[in-house]
Design an enzyme around this catalytic site. Structure first.
Site, mmCIF file in Angstrom:
data_model
loop_
_atom_site.group_PDB
_atom_site.id
_atom_site.type_symbol
_atom_site.label_atom_id
_atom_site.label_comp_id
_atom_site.label_asym_id
_atom_site.label_seq_id
_atom_site.Cartn_x
_atom_site.Cartn_y
_atom_site.Cartn_z
ATOM 1 N N LYS A 1 97.529 45.976 -32.481
ATOM 2 C CA LYS A 1 96.623 45.491 -31.432
ATOM 3 C C LYS A 1 97.296 44.384 -30.636
ATOM 4 O O LYS A 1 97.435 43.265 -31.105
ATOM 5 C CB LYS A 1 95.325 44.946 -32.033
ATOM 6 C CG LYS A 1 94.249 44.822 -30.967
ATOM 7 C CD LYS A 1 93.297 43.675 -31.192
ATOM 8 C CE LYS A 1 93.716 42.398 -30.527
ATOM 9 N NZ LYS A 1 93.883 42.415 -29.077
ATOM 10 N N GLY B 1 99.308 34.076 -33.255
ATOM 11 C CA GLY B 1 98.307 33.654 -32.279
ATOM 12 C C GLY B 1 97.869 32.238 -32.575
ATOM 13 O O GLY B 1 98.649 31.429 -33.111
ATOM 14 N N SER B 2 96.627 31.958 -32.261
ATOM 15 C CA SER B 2 96.147 30.577 -32.374
ATOM 16 C C SER B 2 95.788 30.215 -33.820
ATOM 17 O O SER B 2 95.490 31.092 -34.637
ATOM 18 C CB SER B 2 94.933 30.386 -31.472
ATOM 19 O OG SER B 2 93.890 31.228 -31.907
ATOM 20 N N GLY C 1 93.820 32.620 -36.552
ATOM 21 C CA GLY C 1 94.585 32.887 -37.777
ATOM 22 C C GLY C 1 93.838 32.441 -39.021
ATOM 23 O O GLY C 1 93.766 33.184 -40.019
ATOM 24 N N GLU D 1 101.637 33.534 -38.039
ATOM 25 C CA GLU D 1 102.478 32.623 -37.265
ATOM 26 C C GLU D 1 101.560 31.995 -36.232
ATOM 27 O O GLU D 1 101.091 32.667 -35.316
ATOM 28 C CB GLU D 1 103.624 33.377 -36.574
ATOM 29 C CG GLU D 1 104.702 33.854 -37.510
ATOM 30 C CD GLU D 1 105.382 32.733 -38.285
ATOM 31 O OE1 GLU D 1 105.344 31.560 -37.843
ATOM 32 O OE2 GLU D 1 105.944 33.032 -39.347
ATOM 33 N N CYS E 1 105.620 29.310 -28.772
ATOM 34 C CA CYS E 1 105.173 28.492 -29.912
ATOM 35 C C CYS E 1 106.298 27.569 -30.370
ATOM 36 O O CYS E 1 106.044 26.580 -31.053
ATOM 37 C CB CYS E 1 104.635 29.348 -31.031
ATOM 38 S SG CYS E 1 105.604 30.786 -31.381
ATOM 39 N N GLN F 1 94.314 29.504 -19.054
ATOM 40 C CA GLN F 1 95.446 28.736 -19.589
ATOM 41 C C GLN F 1 95.826 27.614 -18.619
ATOM 42 O O GLN F 1 96.139 26.494 -19.026
ATOM 43 C CB GLN F 1 96.643 29.670 -19.845
ATOM 44 C CG GLN F 1 97.825 29.004 -20.505
ATOM 45 C CD GLN F 1 97.529 28.430 -21.888
ATOM 46 O OE1 GLN F 1 97.037 29.115 -22.746
ATOM 47 N NE2 GLN F 1 97.824 27.149 -22.074
ATOM 48 N N GLU G 1 98.261 21.621 -29.410
ATOM 49 C CA GLU G 1 99.175 22.503 -28.684
ATOM 50 C C GLU G 1 98.634 22.765 -27.278
ATOM 51 O O GLU G 1 97.505 23.214 -27.117
ATOM 52 C CB GLU G 1 99.317 23.829 -29.445
ATOM 53 C CG GLU G 1 100.458 24.671 -28.933
ATOM 54 C CD GLU G 1 100.655 25.949 -29.741
ATOM 55 O OE1 GLU G 1 99.663 26.514 -30.210
ATOM 56 O OE2 GLU G 1 101.810 26.368 -29.889
#
Ligand code: ADP
Length: 482
Positions: A174, A227-228, A232, A249, A283, A330, A381
């Protein structure tokens, strides 16, 4: 410009229907790159079922068969690097050279794991008890859900899907909603390279709708996610119900230390590339510059000068240094963080919207100077072309500030002092440490991952991939007497 229609692909077949979502070019939002037909929960369930059904036969293929598919796919990805790089730049907004480089990287990853499939991964040894032989073999895990973000639309999927397939797993993939076209191309290439139907299934859909099916279905044996942090963590909680293996990750808040012993030109270049490469949407981006006071003003001046010479514009225009931010939300997040930094006393250099010929999400590189450890800009972040600067007295303060992050993916130091470099390499909390290099920019044949909130589970890439994508079996045999 006419738009392609992209669909989910299950059992080798396109799944038509569903809501249509435009895939917009962030450099020119009037340019519809493609239209994705978005799958629902039933589509996700069918994809999981197809992968489960295909597992028996695929896991029984020879390493040579699996290697050959990956090798052919890698060859095609590299041969089409110009075209796929253009598509990626158009869909995601990194510059064409960056996008083409990412496509080549995906090809290299496919080739690397084509080799991995043929490598020995087990052990044979004598037991500590007489007359018994022990073998440790690696077997595929089963059905692997691969869930990926938008910032590396082909490389991240490649570095998860290729090892999954190399070790004999089947996959439900996905991609992020913003980048369906690059994902579709990768799946198409792998399927045409010879994957049997159902071995690799593509689900285009909203994370909140199809995601939970991919993470909680009992047929799913492993979930690899980038992802975030919030998503996660949610996946980790949800997958506890089935006991699926989970690899995450997540974010990074990556410090780049610049000491009085740095070569100034190297430090400026590391900061520029690490902070603003790929529009800062990595990242591993350098987001916090920790600078000792002897070099601080000279460094900030030189960096500011370099920033003002950078060209921001359409990702596919030659000579552009930095493409647009990926989308309007964003962009709003990046600007919010600049406001937050100002509110906490920072002086922001750059960071204005940039007018270009086309209507895109353009933001000039930004530097928040005069910030302190613990300021929100230094903790959370941002994921945009935004860096902050913390001034410190000396190296001892610098490493303390660098290690104050909780998302310890990558870190860097610019120094010509061997003692500082060695100490930093040993004592940085990050999973990846760079000396006189940007914090971003890694190899594909060595482990990738962080510490703290940044990663969970075994490392990705290189020889480390065997840990997540296989399960170990220890066998004891008493051969008996002849
Ligand atoms: P990003 O900020 O990179 O978009 P996200 O964590 O929101 O980070 O998204 C990363 C990937 O996770 C995307 O493919 C997204 O669709 C997917 N996703 C979002 N929500 C969920 C969920 N609840 N379960 C599984 N995947 C999800």
């Amino acid at each position: 410009m006419s738009s392609r229609v992209l669909t989910s692909v299950i059992g080798g077949e396109a799944v038509r229907g569903g809501d249509e979502r435009p895939d917009l070019n962030p450099s020119d939002i009037s340019d519809v790159v493609a239209v994705a037909q978005v799958g629902d929960a039933d589509v996700a369930r069918s994809a999981v079922a197809a992968a489960a059904e295909a597992f028996g036969a695929w896991s029984a293929t020879t390493p040579w068969e699996r290697s050959s598919v990956l090798d052919r796919a890698g060859t095609e990805v590299m041969a089409r690097a110009d075209e796929l790089g253009d598509l990626l730049a158009r869909e995601e907004g990194k510059t064409y050279p960056e996008a083409r480089g990412e496509v080549v990287r995906a090809g290299q990853i496919l080739k690397y794991f084509a080799g991995t499939a043929l490598q020995p991964h087990g052990l044979a040894l004598d037991s500590v008890r007489p007359g018994i032989e022990v073998t440790v073999t690696r077997e595929p895990v089963g059905v692997v859900s691969v869930i990926t973000p938008w910032n590396f639309p082909i490389a991240i999927p490649a570095w998860k899907i290729a090892p999954a397939l190399a070790f004999g797993n089947t996959v439900v993939f996905k991609p992020a909603e913003l980048v369906p076209a690059s994902a579709w191309e990768l799946v198409d290439i792998l399927n045409r390279a010879g994957l049997p139907p159902g071995v690799l299934n593509l689900v285009l859909g909203r994370g909140s709708v199809v995601g939970p099916i991919l993470t909680t279905s009992p047929e799913v044996d492993a979930v690899t996610f980038t992802g975030s942090v919030d998503t996660g963590r949610g996946i980790l909680r949800e997958s506890a119900a089935t006991g699926a293996k989970v690899q995450l990750e997540l974010g990074g808040k990556n410090p780049l230390v610049v000491t009085d012993h740095a070569d100034l030109a190297t430090a400026v270049e590391c900061a520029m590339q690490g902070g603003f490469g790929s529009t800062g949407q990595r990242c591993t981006a350098s987001s916090v510059l920790v600078v000792t006071e002897g070099v601080h003003d000279r460094f900030v001046d030189a960096l500011t000068e370099r920033m003002s010479a950078w060209t921001v514009g359409d990702a596919r225009t030659a000579g552009v240094d930095m493409g647009p931010v990926v989308d309007s939300s964003q962009l709003a997040q990046d600007e919010d963080y600049l406001g937050i930094a100002r509110g906490q006393g920072a002086q922001v250099i750059g960071g204005d919207r940039v007018e270009c010929e086309t209507d895109g999400h353009y933001l000039a590189p930004a530097l928040a100077v005069g910030t302190s450890v613990g300021d929100r800009i230094n903790v959370e972040e941002v994921f945009g072309p935004v860096m902050s600067v913390i001034k410190v007295a000396d190296y001892a303060e610098a490493i303390e500030a660098a290690n104050s992050s909780t998302m310890n993916l990558s870190s860097g130091i610019c120094t010509t002092d061997l003692a500082e470099a060695s100490h930093f390499r040993r004592h940085s909390k990050a999973g990846m440490v760079m000396v006189n290099l940007p914090t971003a920019g890694v190899d594909f044949h060595v482990p990738f991952g962080g510490r703290g909130e940044s990663s969970h589970g075994p490392r990705e890439q290189g020889t480390a991939a065997v840990e997540f994508f296989t399960t170990s079996k220890t066998s004891y045999v008493a051969p008996g007497r002849p």
